[in-house]
Design a protein around this motif. Structure first.
Motif, PDB file in Angstrom:
ATOM      1  N   GLN A   1      10.914  -6.058   6.367  1.00  0.00           N
ATOM      2  CA  GLN A   1       9.595  -6.430   5.874  1.00  0.00           C
ATOM      3  C   GLN A   1       9.566  -6.153   4.380  1.00  0.00           C
ATOM      4  OE1 GLN A   1       6.426  -3.924   7.329  1.00  0.00           O
ATOM      5  NE2 GLN A   1       5.126  -4.490   5.610  1.00  0.00           N
ATOM      6  N   SER A   2       9.060  -7.083   3.593  1.00  0.00           N
ATOM      7  CA  SER A   2       9.017  -6.870   2.151  1.00  0.00           C
ATOM      8  C   SER A   2       7.700  -7.315   1.532  1.00  0.00           C
ATOM      9  CB  SER A   2      10.177  -7.592   1.474  1.00  0.00           C
ATOM     10  OG  SER A   2      10.074  -8.980   1.712  1.00  0.00           O
ATOM     11  N   ASN A   3       6.694  -7.565   2.353  1.00  0.00           N
ATOM     12  CA  ASN A   3       5.416  -8.083   1.853  1.00  0.00           C
ATOM     13  C   ASN A   3       4.377  -6.974   1.704  1.00  0.00           C
ATOM     14  OD1 ASN A   3       5.218  -7.657   4.608  1.00  0.00           O
ATOM     15  ND2 ASN A   3       3.819  -9.360   4.950  1.00  0.00           N
ATOM     16  N   PHE A   4       4.741  -5.872   1.079  1.00  0.00           N
ATOM     17  CA  PHE A   4       3.815  -4.765   0.912  1.00  0.00           C
ATOM     18  C   PHE A   4       2.694  -5.174  -0.043  1.00  0.00           C
ATOM     19  CE2 PHE A   4       7.793  -2.750   2.123  1.00  0.00           C
ATOM     20  CZ  PHE A   4       7.362  -1.998   3.192  1.00  0.00           C
ATOM     21  N   LYS A   5       1.448  -4.966   0.371  1.00  0.00           N
ATOM     22  CA  LYS A   5       0.291  -5.369  -0.425  1.00  0.00           C
ATOM     23  C   LYS A   5      -0.187  -4.179  -1.257  1.00  0.00           C
ATOM     24  CE  LYS A   5      -1.179  -8.862   2.852  1.00  0.00           C
ATOM     25  NZ  LYS A   5      -0.003  -8.879   3.677  1.00  0.00           N
ATOM     26  N   LEU A   6       0.478  -3.971  -2.360  1.00  0.00           N
ATOM     27  CA  LEU A   6       0.144  -2.872  -3.256  1.00  0.00           C
ATOM     28  C   LEU A   6       0.164  -3.374  -4.689  1.00  0.00           C
ATOM     29  CD1 LEU A   6       2.319  -0.049  -1.714  1.00  0.00           C
ATOM     30  CD2 LEU A   6      -0.131  -0.252  -1.614  1.00  0.00           C
ATOM     31  N   PRO A   7      -0.400  -2.592  -5.606  1.00  0.00           N
ATOM     32  CA  PRO A   7      -0.280  -2.981  -7.013  1.00  0.00           C
ATOM     33  C   PRO A   7       1.193  -3.075  -7.411  1.00  0.00           C
ATOM     34  CG  PRO A   7      -1.747  -1.095  -6.743  1.00  0.00           C
ATOM     35  CD  PRO A   7      -1.113  -1.350  -5.420  1.00  0.00           C
ATOM     36  N   LYS A   8       1.458  -3.849  -8.416  1.00  0.00           N
ATOM     37  CA  LYS A   8       2.839  -3.978  -8.879  1.00  0.00           C
ATOM     38  C   LYS A   8       3.332  -2.647  -9.419  1.00  0.00           C
ATOM     39  CE  LYS A   8       2.688  -8.843  -9.904  1.00  0.00           C
ATOM     40  NZ  LYS A   8       2.885  -9.885 -10.884  1.00  0.00           N
ATOM     41  N   TRP A   9       4.596  -2.410  -9.211  1.00  0.00           N
ATOM     42  CA  TRP A   9       5.209  -1.194  -9.713  1.00  0.00           C
ATOM     43  C   TRP A   9       5.755  -1.427 -11.099  1.00  0.00           C
ATOM     44  CZ3 TRP A   9       7.035  -2.813  -4.663  1.00  0.00           C
ATOM     45  CH2 TRP A   9       6.397  -2.152  -3.615  1.00  0.00           C
ATOM     46  N   THR A  10       5.952  -0.346 -11.817  1.00  0.00           N
ATOM     47  CA  THR A  10       6.497  -0.430 -13.164  1.00  0.00           C
ATOM     48  C   THR A  10       8.015  -0.504 -13.140  1.00  0.00           C
ATOM     49  OG1 THR A  10       4.626   0.854 -13.966  1.00  0.00           O
ATOM     50  CG2 THR A  10       6.534   0.696 -15.424  1.00  0.00           C
ATOM     51  N   TYR A  11       8.664   0.291 -12.284  1.00  0.00           N
ATOM     52  CA  TYR A  11      10.123   0.403 -12.296  1.00  0.00           C
ATOM     53  C   TYR A  11      10.786  -0.186 -11.052  1.00  0.00           C
ATOM     54  CZ  TYR A  11       9.047   3.554 -16.105  1.00  0.00           C
ATOM     55  OH  TYR A  11       8.581   4.080 -17.270  1.00  0.00           O
ATOM     56  N   ILE A  12      10.011  -0.540 -10.055  1.00  0.00           N
ATOM     57  CA  ILE A  12      10.549  -1.028  -8.778  1.00  0.00           C
ATOM     58  C   ILE A  12      10.418  -2.546  -8.717  1.00  0.00           C
ATOM     59  CG2 ILE A  12      10.292  -0.968  -6.276  1.00  0.00           C
ATOM     60  CD1 ILE A  12       9.097   1.873  -6.630  1.00  0.00           C
ATOM     61  N   THR A  13      11.529  -3.204  -8.360  1.00  0.00           N
ATOM     62  CA  THR A  13      11.537  -4.658  -8.220  1.00  0.00           C
ATOM     63  C   THR A  13      11.288  -5.088  -6.773  1.00  0.00           C
ATOM     64  OG1 THR A  13      13.105  -4.878 -10.017  1.00  0.00           O
ATOM     65  CG2 THR A  13      12.965  -6.721  -8.508  1.00  0.00           C
ATOM     66  N   TYR A  14      11.885  -4.385  -5.831  1.00  0.00           N
ATOM     67  CA  TYR A  14      11.846  -4.805  -4.426  1.00  0.00           C
ATOM     68  C   TYR A  14      11.825  -3.584  -3.530  1.00  0.00           C
ATOM     69  CZ  TYR A  14      13.697  -6.347   0.090  1.00  0.00           C
ATOM     70  OH  TYR A  14      13.889  -6.560   1.419  1.00  0.00           O
ATOM     71  N   VAL A  15      11.026  -3.674  -2.463  1.00  0.00           N
ATOM     72  CA  VAL A  15      11.052  -2.679  -1.388  1.00  0.00           C
ATOM     73  C   VAL A  15      11.018  -3.444  -0.076  1.00  0.00           C
ATOM     74  CG1 VAL A  15       9.878  -0.769  -0.251  1.00  0.00           C
ATOM     75  CG2 VAL A  15       9.832  -0.929  -2.734  1.00  0.00           C
ATOM     76  N   GLY A  16      11.892  -3.077   0.833  1.00  0.00           N
ATOM     77  CA  GLY A  16      11.900  -3.667   2.165  1.00  0.00           C
ATOM     78  C   GLY A  16      12.252  -2.603   3.178  1.00  0.00           C
ATOM     79  N   GLY A  17      11.855  -2.829   4.415  1.00  0.00           N
ATOM     80  CA  GLY A  17      12.195  -1.858   5.447  1.00  0.00           C
ATOM     81  C   GLY A  17      11.525  -2.188   6.753  1.00  0.00           C
ATOM     82  N   GLY A  18      11.858  -1.412   7.781  1.00  0.00           N
ATOM     83  CA  GLY A  18      11.207  -1.603   9.061  1.00  0.00           C
ATOM     84  C   GLY A  18      12.038  -1.129  10.229  1.00  0.00           C
ATOM     85  N   VAL A  19      11.454  -1.336  11.405  1.00  0.00           N
ATOM     86  CA  VAL A  19      12.110  -1.098  12.690  1.00  0.00           C
ATOM     87  C   VAL A  19      12.227  -2.464  13.346  1.00  0.00           C
ATOM     88  CG1 VAL A  19      11.915   0.016  14.946  1.00  0.00           C
ATOM     89  CG2 VAL A  19      11.053   1.186  12.900  1.00  0.00           C
ATOM     90  N   LEU A  20      13.447  -2.906  13.573  1.00  0.00           N
ATOM     91  CA  LEU A  20      13.635  -4.239  14.137  1.00  0.00           C
ATOM     92  C   LEU A  20      13.572  -4.195  15.653  1.00  0.00           C
ATOM     93  CD1 LEU A  20      16.417  -5.710  11.848  1.00  0.00           C
ATOM     94  CD2 LEU A  20      13.944  -5.699  11.553  1.00  0.00           C
ATOM     95  N   GLN A  21      12.887  -5.172  16.214  1.00  0.00           N
ATOM     96  CA  GLN A  21      12.718  -5.233  17.661  1.00  0.00           C
ATOM     97  C   GLN A  21      14.010  -5.655  18.357  1.00  0.00           C
ATOM     98  OE1 GLN A  21       9.603  -7.902  19.006  1.00  0.00           O
ATOM     99  NE2 GLN A  21       8.953  -6.354  20.475  1.00  0.00           N
TER     100      GLN A  21
END
Length: 146
Positions: A34-54
């Motif tokens: 999952q990479s669609n985190f609804k947060l303000p943009k970060w200054t130093y971070i380009t991408y965050v993804g993660g999760g528990v796959l079914q």
């Protein structure tokens, strides 16, 4: 006219470098996270993804974890990924991993999970090359029902 061509050529080169550097950085990220985190943009971070796959692997294990990619390759990313299970509230399980590296960090593990509802808790810290904390955020992935 020579200056104009040189300026245009240099501009085109810079645009291409920026475009290809952003494309190549996401190639390290897992397509499954999952990479669609609804947060303000970060200054130093380009991408965050993660999760528990079914879905499970051939041994019946679920893939869990997360990734973080930074804007600047000389900064240091620290990622702590914890599997949480819902039982009258969210509780950490004993499944916890961490990674720390320049430009990005990632954790991907395959584990056995009982029936239940799970998510990942991702704690991300970004440090300068000199060890100064630049940015910190805690994210929770979407729920996955097993």
């Amino acid at each position: 006219m020579l200056k104009r061509i040189t300026f245009r050529g240099l501009s085109f080169l810079i645009i291409c470098i920026l475009l290809f550097s952003s494309i190549s950085s996401t190639a390290f990220a897992s397509d499954d996270w999952q990479s669609n985190f609804k947060l303000p943009k970060w200054t130093y971070i380009t991408y965050v993804g993660g999760g528990v796959l079914q879905e499970t692997d051939s041994s019946g294990r679920h893939k869990v974890g997360g990734d973080v990619i930074l804007r600047h390759y000389d900064n240091i990313a620290e990622l702590e990924a914890t599997v949480q299970r819902y039982n009258n509230g969210w509780h950490n399980t004993s499944y916890k991993w961490s990674d720390r590296d320049n430009a990005g960090a990632g954790v991907a593990e395959y584990i056995y999970l009982n029936t239940g509802t799970y998510r990942m808790r991702l704690v991300i810290k970004v440090y300068s090359p000199f060890g100064v904390l630049l940015e910190e955020t805690t994210l929770y992935t979407d729920e996955t029902i097993i």
